[in-house]
Each structure stands twice: as C-alpha cells, then as structure tokens.
Design a protein around this motif. Structure first.
Motif, mmCIF file in Angstrom:
data_model
loop_
_atom_site.group_PDB
_atom_site.id
_atom_site.type_symbol
_atom_site.label_atom_id
_atom_site.label_comp_id
_atom_site.label_asym_id
_atom_site.label_seq_id
_atom_site.Cartn_x
_atom_site.Cartn_y
_atom_site.Cartn_z
ATOM 1 N N SER A 39 3.000 -17.765 -5.571
ATOM 2 C CA SER A 39 4.421 -17.415 -5.508
ATOM 3 C C SER A 39 4.685 -16.212 -4.613
ATOM 4 O O SER A 39 5.772 -16.080 -4.051
ATOM 5 N N ASP A 40 3.705 -15.318 -4.486
ATOM 6 C CA ASP A 40 3.879 -14.113 -3.664
ATOM 7 C C ASP A 40 2.517 -13.716 -3.107
ATOM 8 O O ASP A 40 1.900 -12.745 -3.538
ATOM 9 N N THR A 41 2.051 -14.483 -2.128
ATOM 10 C CA THR A 41 0.700 -14.308 -1.598
ATOM 11 C C THR A 41 0.484 -12.919 -1.029
ATOM 12 O O THR A 41 -0.546 -12.276 -1.286
ATOM 13 N N ALA A 42 1.438 -12.434 -0.243
ATOM 14 C CA ALA A 42 1.269 -11.135 0.410
ATOM 15 C C ALA A 42 1.118 -10.018 -0.620
ATOM 16 O O ALA A 42 0.256 -9.141 -0.474
ATOM 17 N N GLU A 43 1.934 -10.046 -1.657
ATOM 18 C CA GLU A 43 1.861 -9.003 -2.686
ATOM 19 C C GLU A 43 0.539 -9.088 -3.441
ATOM 20 O O GLU A 43 -0.081 -8.067 -3.757
ATOM 21 N N ARG A 44 0.090 -10.295 -3.725
ATOM 22 C CA ARG A 44 -1.177 -10.489 -4.427
ATOM 23 C C ARG A 44 -2.328 -9.913 -3.612
ATOM 24 O O ARG A 44 -3.190 -9.205 -4.144
ATOM 25 N N LEU A 45 -2.358 -10.188 -2.315
ATOM 26 C CA LEU A 45 -3.423 -9.669 -1.462
ATOM 27 C C LEU A 45 -3.363 -8.152 -1.367
ATOM 28 O O LEU A 45 -4.394 -7.470 -1.385
ATOM 29 N N LYS A 46 -2.134 -7.622 -1.280
ATOM 30 C CA LYS A 46 -1.965 -6.173 -1.168
ATOM 31 C C LYS A 46 -2.492 -5.468 -2.414
ATOM 32 O O LYS A 46 -3.022 -4.360 -2.339
ATOM 33 N N ARG A 47 -2.361 -6.111 -3.567
ATOM 34 C CA ARG A 47 -2.782 -5.507 -4.823
ATOM 35 C C ARG A 47 -4.277 -5.685 -5.076
ATOM 36 O O ARG A 47 -4.920 -4.824 -5.685
ATOM 37 N N THR A 48 -4.856 -6.791 -4.599
ATOM 38 C CA THR A 48 -6.228 -7.145 -4.942
ATOM 39 C C THR A 48 -7.262 -6.653 -3.936
ATOM 40 O O THR A 48 -8.321 -6.149 -4.318
ATOM 41 N N VAL A 49 -6.980 -6.814 -2.661
ATOM 42 C CA VAL A 49 -7.989 -6.549 -1.634
ATOM 43 C C VAL A 49 -8.367 -5.072 -1.514
ATOM 44 O O VAL A 49 -9.561 -4.746 -1.463
ATOM 45 N N PRO A 50 -7.410 -4.133 -1.478
ATOM 46 C CA PRO A 50 -7.803 -2.725 -1.315
ATOM 47 C C PRO A 50 -8.805 -2.211 -2.347
ATOM 48 O O PRO A 50 -9.771 -1.533 -1.972
ATOM 49 N N PRO A 51 -8.641 -2.512 -3.665
ATOM 50 C CA PRO A 51 -9.637 -2.004 -4.616
ATOM 51 C C PRO A 51 -11.046 -2.558 -4.379
ATOM 52 O O PRO A 51 -12.036 -1.872 -4.665
ATOM 53 N N ILE A 52 -11.145 -3.788 -3.870
ATOM 54 C CA ILE A 52 -12.477 -4.332 -3.576
ATOM 55 C C ILE A 52 -13.113 -3.556 -2.430
ATOM 56 O O ILE A 52 -14.305 -3.201 -2.487
ATOM 57 N N PHE A 53 -12.330 -3.248 -1.409
ATOM 58 C CA PHE A 53 -12.872 -2.438 -0.317
ATOM 59 C C PHE A 53 -13.221 -1.033 -0.802
ATOM 60 O O PHE A 53 -14.228 -0.454 -0.382
ATOM 61 N N ARG A 54 -12.412 -0.483 -1.704
ATOM 62 C CA ARG A 54 -12.721 0.849 -2.225
ATOM 63 C C ARG A 54 -13.964 0.829 -3.111
ATOM 64 O O ARG A 54 -14.654 1.844 -3.253
ATOM 65 N N THR A 55 -14.255 -0.318 -3.709
ATOM 66 C CA THR A 55 -15.498 -0.452 -4.467
ATOM 67 C C THR A 55 -16.699 -0.375 -3.535
ATOM 68 O O THR A 55 -17.682 0.310 -3.818
ATOM 69 N N VAL A 56 -16.618 -1.071 -2.419
ATOM 70 C CA VAL A 56 -17.729 -1.096 -1.468
ATOM 71 C C VAL A 56 -17.881 0.235 -0.744
ATOM 72 O O VAL A 56 -18.993 0.778 -0.640
ATOM 73 N N TYR A 57 -16.785 0.770 -0.231
ATOM 74 C CA TYR A 57 -16.851 1.958 0.621
ATOM 75 C C TYR A 57 -16.649 3.261 -0.144
ATOM 76 O O TYR A 57 -16.621 4.332 0.454
ATOM 77 N N GLY A 58 -16.533 3.181 -1.459
ATOM 78 C CA GLY A 58 -16.471 4.393 -2.261
ATOM 79 C C GLY A 58 -17.871 4.954 -2.492
ATOM 80 O O GLY A 58 -18.888 4.342 -2.152
ATOM 81 N N ALA A 59 -17.924 6.134 -3.087
ATOM 82 C CA ALA A 59 -19.200 6.746 -3.434
ATOM 83 C C ALA A 59 -19.744 6.111 -4.713
ATOM 84 O O ALA A 59 -19.015 5.446 -5.449
ATOM 85 N N GLU A 60 -21.011 6.320 -4.987
ATOM 86 C CA GLU A 60 -21.614 5.728 -6.178
ATOM 87 C C GLU A 60 -20.896 6.181 -7.446
ATOM 88 O O GLU A 60 -20.745 5.408 -8.393
#
Length: 284
Positions: free
Chosen positions: A60-81
């Motif tokens: 129903s709102d693909t752009a909003e879903r991606l905006k909410r979901t994708v950044p935390p996954i990248f922050r998981t990878v590129y964050g500190a331990e």
C-alpha cells in the motif's frame, strides 16, 4: 516459539569493519543493478510472505515501508559492535505473527524464518559482487559468509539455524530454493510490474509517467528478472529467453570489466557508497 540471543563477536565468525568485504560491497551503490532480488526471495518463504501480506504496508505504501525498514539494516551492518540497530530491527518484528492458510502458526522471530530473511541479504552481497564487480574466489566467499555471522548475531535472534561455514550455507541455499521456496502471493505481487508495468507514482503526472515508463518499465523488468535465480523465475512464471540471458551476461561482464571498475574506484566516496556506509568508513 521465538528464540532471542545476546549478540556477541565469536571465534567462529569474522568481524565487520573497514577491512571487511561485507562493508566493501553491501553499501555499494551499484547494488541497484541486481534489482529487488532479496525482497522477492524473502517472500518466497511461505511464512515470511504471509507475514508481509498480513502485517506490512509494503504494497500500500512501498516507499514509506522501504524508508522505515532499510536504514536500520544498514545501521546494523555499518554500526559499531556495541552501537548498532540490530535489536531495533528485531523488535520491529515482535508483533508479526498469525495463522497460515493451513491453520499452522507463523512468527517473524522464529529462528528459521528470521534467518531466511538474513540469508537473502548475505546471498545478495555474494551475488552482486560476483556478478557486477569481480569474480569472487572461494576464500572471498568464505570471508563474506563468516562476516555475515557477526552481522546476524547483532540482531539478537537465535543462531541455531545458521550454517557453520560457506559450504554449509551453499547447501542450505540450494535446499531452500529447490525444496522450500514457493510462489507466495506476496512474491508474485512484488514482481507483477515485470509483465504489467509500474503503476504511476503518486508524485508524478500520469502523462509524464507514460513517457518515462516506456524506458523505465523494460529496464526494471530486465534487472528484476535477470537478477533472480532461474528457480525463482520458474516458480514465479517470469518470462526470460536465452537471448535475454545472453544480454544480461554481457551487461554484467561490462560492469565487471577493468576499465569500468577503475573509473568507479576513482569516483568520490559520496557517489560510490550510500550514506550509512560513508558514515561507517568515516568512523573507522
């Protein structure tokens, strides 16, 4: 039942950081070349696809879903331990549970379901690098997988289903694709534009979109269908000819070529990587 675990760096994995291959490839902006491969494959696990169908705003709102979901996954990878978004990503899924059509129960935090979602991202890194950057050696594939174990453990979900090494991961992947994956409604919906074209975005005038779509739709269909495993194309009944496959392989070889890689490597960091990767590398 769900199983939660305390994330930690363990001896059977490799660390994430500026020297890791996961960092090198996951935030690379050329990743768009593979299309929506991980999202489509995730929804081919029936339990995960059902969770998306029942709980997600993706359709129903693909752009909003991606905006909410994708950044935390990248922050998981590129964050500190000790400072990353892994448990935040996990906690997004506590409420994602319900009934399958056959009456069985599903929960997004069931280890087998959660690991499959992660596995599609790991395979995304492997596929992208090997197809559009350089042919990976066996040692590089092993390194990426061992780094991905550290990544997964940052979510704090049981690692019980996680294969021990890359060889086991290959066997896991083949079994999932050949014996478990299905053409769930969520997956079929997610690739419907391959044959029907993209709907006009809300912010674009229909007349403008009709012009743009003449180029955008065939390119999107080419990248999406070409970027999926043959088994997924078969299950989802996506049209793909031998000629299209030859064109896709030529397209991939162009991106892997030495001149293209040389040019890419000499572009500014702000062009080559997304903002999460840039922040990670800047922090060191």
């Amino acid at each position: 039942m769900t199983e939660l675990a305390e994330p930690s760096q363990r001896a059977d994995a490799l660390p994430l950081g500026p020297q890791s291959l996961v960092w090198k490839y996951f935030g690379d902006n050329r990743m768009y070349l593979i299309g929506p491969r991980p999202a489509v494959l995730q929804n081919m696990l029936a339990e995960l696809g059902q969770g998306v169908l029942d709980h997600s705003t993706f359709f129903s709102d693909t752009a909003e879903r991606l905006k909410r979901t994708v950044p935390p996954i990248f922050r998981t990878v590129y964050g500190a331990e000790d400072d990353n978004a892994g448990t935040q990503v996990r906690d997004f899924h506590h409420h994602v549970k319900g009934d399958m059509p056959d009456g069985s129960r599903y929960h997004a935090l069931d280890p087998e379901t959660y690991f499959w979602a992660h596995a599609t991202f790991v395979e995304q890194v492997l596929y992208f690098a090997d197809t559009f950057v350089k042919r990976l050696t066996r040692e590089e594939k092993e390194q990426i997988y061992l780094e991905s174990k550290t990544w997964y453990r940052r979510y704090g979900v049981s690692d019980r289903p996680m294969p021990a090494d890359y060889a086991e991961f290959e066997r896991y992947w083949d079994r999932m694709m050949n014996e478990v994956a299905v053409a769930h409604k969520s997956a079929r919906y997610g690739v419907g534009y391959v044959t029907k074209g993209f709907p006009c975005p809300k912010a674009v005038h229909p007349v403008v979109w009709r012009v743009v779509a003449t180029v955008f739709d065939p390119v999107a269909a080419f990248l999406t269908t070409g970027g999926l495993p043959p088994r997924a194309r078969e299950l989802l009944q996506l049209p793909w000819s031998e000629r299209q496959e030859r064109n896709y392989q030529r397209f991939a070889a162009f991106w892997r070529s030495a001149p293209v890689n040389w040019v890419w490597d000499h572009l500014p960091m702000s062009v080559r990587y997304n903002r999460f990767a840039q922040r990670g590398y800047a922090r060191g």
